[in-house]
Write a protein that holds these residues in place. Structure first.
Motif, PDB file in Angstrom:
ATOM      1  N   LEU A 182      13.606 -29.759  41.868  1.00 50.53           N
ATOM      2  CA  LEU A 182      14.152 -31.000  41.739  1.00 50.53           C
ATOM      3  C   LEU A 182      15.586 -30.912  41.940  1.00 50.53           C
ATOM      4  CD1 LEU A 182      12.581 -32.247  38.155  1.00 50.53           C
ATOM      5  CD2 LEU A 182      12.143 -33.338  40.523  1.00 50.53           C
TER       6      LEU A 182
ATOM      7  N   ASN B 156       9.650 -38.930  41.234  1.00 53.84           N
ATOM      8  CA  ASN B 156       9.164 -37.791  41.477  1.00 53.84           C
ATOM      9  C   ASN B 156       7.802 -37.476  41.076  1.00 53.84           C
ATOM     10  OD1 ASN B 156      11.680 -36.601  42.524  1.00 53.84           O
ATOM     11  ND2 ASN B 156      12.395 -36.676  40.294  1.00 53.84           N
TER      12      ASN B 156
ATOM     13  N   GLN C  42      17.484 -32.066  43.914  1.00 54.81           N
ATOM     14  CA  GLN C  42      18.333 -33.419  44.324  1.00 54.81           C
ATOM     15  C   GLN C  42      18.615 -34.210  43.139  1.00 54.81           C
ATOM     16  OE1 GLN C  42      17.840 -35.421  48.172  1.00 54.81           O
ATOM     17  NE2 GLN C  42      15.730 -34.657  48.139  1.00 54.81           N
ATOM     18  N   CYS C  43      18.066 -33.785  42.132  1.00 47.47           N
ATOM     19  CA  CYS C  43      18.174 -34.965  41.112  1.00 47.47           C
ATOM     20  C   CYS C  43      19.022 -34.666  39.996  1.00 47.47           C
ATOM     21  CB  CYS C  43      16.677 -35.107  40.494  1.00 47.47           C
ATOM     22  SG  CYS C  43      15.582 -35.954  41.477  1.00 47.47           S
TER      23      CYS C  43
ATOM     24  N   HIS D 279      14.259 -27.598  33.663  1.00 47.79           N
ATOM     25  CA  HIS D 279      15.122 -28.650  33.745  1.00 47.79           C
ATOM     26  C   HIS D 279      15.395 -29.438  32.125  1.00 47.79           C
ATOM     27  CE1 HIS D 279      14.596 -28.483  37.958  1.00 47.79           C
ATOM     28  NE2 HIS D 279      13.279 -28.351  37.589  1.00 47.79           N
TER      29      HIS D 279
ATOM     30  N   THR E  77      10.610 -38.968  36.602  1.00 47.72           N
ATOM     31  CA  THR E  77       9.517 -37.805  37.008  1.00 47.72           C
ATOM     32  C   THR E  77       8.242 -37.971  36.290  1.00 47.72           C
ATOM     33  OG1 THR E  77      11.469 -36.464  37.551  1.00 47.72           O
ATOM     34  CG2 THR E  77       9.161 -35.248  37.417  1.00 47.72           C
TER      35      THR E  77
ATOM     36  N   ASP F 164      18.206 -43.102  37.332  1.00 47.67           N
ATOM     37  CA  ASP F 164      18.477 -42.317  38.464  1.00 47.67           C
ATOM     38  C   ASP F 164      17.298 -41.600  39.029  1.00 47.67           C
ATOM     39  OD1 ASP F 164      21.287 -42.766  38.627  1.00 47.67           O
ATOM     40  OD2 ASP F 164      21.633 -41.066  37.350  1.00 47.67           O
ATOM     41  N   ALA F 165      16.542 -41.368  38.004  1.00 48.64           N
ATOM     42  CA  ALA F 165      15.153 -40.514  38.486  1.00 48.64           C
ATOM     43  C   ALA F 165      14.050 -40.550  37.532  1.00 48.64           C
ATOM     44  CB  ALA F 165      15.735 -39.096  38.627  1.00 48.64           C
TER      45      ALA F 165
ATOM     46  N   MET G  89      16.177 -45.305  42.912  1.00 46.76           N
ATOM     47  CA  MET G  89      15.701 -44.440  42.074  1.00 46.76           C
ATOM     48  C   MET G  89      14.775 -43.507  42.697  1.00 46.76           C
ATOM     49  SD  MET G  89      13.249 -45.145  38.563  1.00 46.76           S
ATOM     50  CE  MET G  89      11.558 -45.300  39.341  1.00 46.76           C
ATOM     51  N   PHE G  90      14.994 -41.975  42.222  1.00 51.83           N
ATOM     52  CA  PHE G  90      13.978 -41.021  42.686  1.00 51.83           C
ATOM     53  C   PHE G  90      12.830 -41.246  41.913  1.00 51.83           C
ATOM     54  CE2 PHE G  90      17.893 -38.577  43.889  1.00 51.83           C
ATOM     55  CZ  PHE G  90      17.397 -38.101  45.351  1.00 51.83           C
TER      56      PHE G  90
ATOM     57  N   GLN H 299       9.183 -38.303  45.801  1.00 57.72           N
ATOM     58  CA  GLN H 299       9.029 -37.000  46.114  1.00 57.72           C
ATOM     59  C   GLN H 299       7.957 -36.669  45.478  1.00 57.72           C
ATOM     60  OE1 GLN H 299      13.294 -35.381  46.702  1.00 57.72           O
ATOM     61  NE2 GLN H 299      13.001 -35.740  44.671  1.00 57.72           N
TER      62      GLN H 299
END
Ligand code: IPE
Ligand code: MG
Length: 229
Positions: free
Chosen positions: A159, A116, A161-162, A184, A42, A39-40, A113-114, A84
């Motif tokens: 973050l 970041n 949105q994630c 996080h 970073t 999904d994400a 996928m995000f 992002q």
């Protein structure tokens, strides 16, 4: 993504060569994660403490960021990735801010996928920024003090949105967080590897993910409770 400098030094090359090699690996890992339908992702590209490095290295990195965004953007967009940037962006040059805006705007409506990219990022700074936004809303009556919850704070972080990160990986042998994603990472599984970032690859990522999958995440419950649910 730690270990670029040491990787280069071990080869008698300037640290910049390590950052260049690190960028290639970052590209591979981003694609690998997108294929795995994560999904994400970073990535810690530049910390708020990294300004203390020699001027030459800092300006090399800034130029590398501009070039990298330019050269990678179309591919990222094709892969449906949402880019992002998280961190105190105001300190960057106009040129870099322009690339950041272009990349963010172009990919904003993607659904994959995000990605970041943490630049001039510090976890404490992120919390201060969230708290000051919350305080401003309390002051102007938009928010009541009694309504502030953990969710409120999460929603004011960069973050928002994630989903919460499941897995943290630090390469390069150090076992510390270095001011990364402090809020996080509360329940994130941690993995450390001695591999220097330019030597990291999809195969090692797969094996870290496999190890992660075998862990029992209890979130404060007992092992028996988790099994029963
Ligand atoms: C890359 O690794 C991280 C960045 C700040 C770009 P380093 O540059 O910290 O490499 P080492 O730790 O000196 O080997
Ligand atoms: Mg380092």
């Amino acid at each position: 993504m730690d270990g670029n400098g040491r990787w280069a030094q071990q080869r008698g090359k300037p640290r910049s060569a390590g950052h260049q090699a690190g960028l290639k690996v970052t590209r591979d890992i981003v694609e690998h994660c997108a294929r795995l339908q994560i999904d994400a992702l970073t990535v810690y590209a530049f910390s708020s403490e990294n300004w203390q490095r020699p001027e030459k290295e800092v300006s090399f990195l800034m130029e590398l960021f501009v070039k990298a965004i330019r050269s990678e953007l179309n591919k990222l967009h094709e892969n449906n990735i949402r880019v992002q940037f998280i961190g105190e962006l105001s300190r960057f040059s106009e040129g870099l801010l322009k690339e950041i805006k272009t990349a963010t705007d172009k990919t904003a409506n993607n659904t994959g996928m995000f990605l970041n990219i943490a630049v001039n990022y510090g976890g404490r700074g992120e919390l201060v920024s969230a708290m000051s936004d919350i305080a401003a809303k309390v002051k102007n009556g938009e928010l009541d003090v009694t309504d502030i919850t953990e969710k409120t704070l999460t929603e004011h972080t960069w973050l928002a949105q994630c989903p919460e990160p499941d897995l943290f990986i630090r390469t390069g042998g150090e076992q510390r967080l270095s001011n990364y994603l402090l809020w996080h990472l509360a329940y994130t599984e941690l993995a450390f590897t001695d591999t220097l970032w330019p030597d990291f690859d999809g195969t090692e990522l797969d094996s870290i993910i496999q190890n992660f999958s075998s862990r029992q995440r209890r979130f404060g419950q007992t092992g028996e409770q988790v099994k029963a649910s």
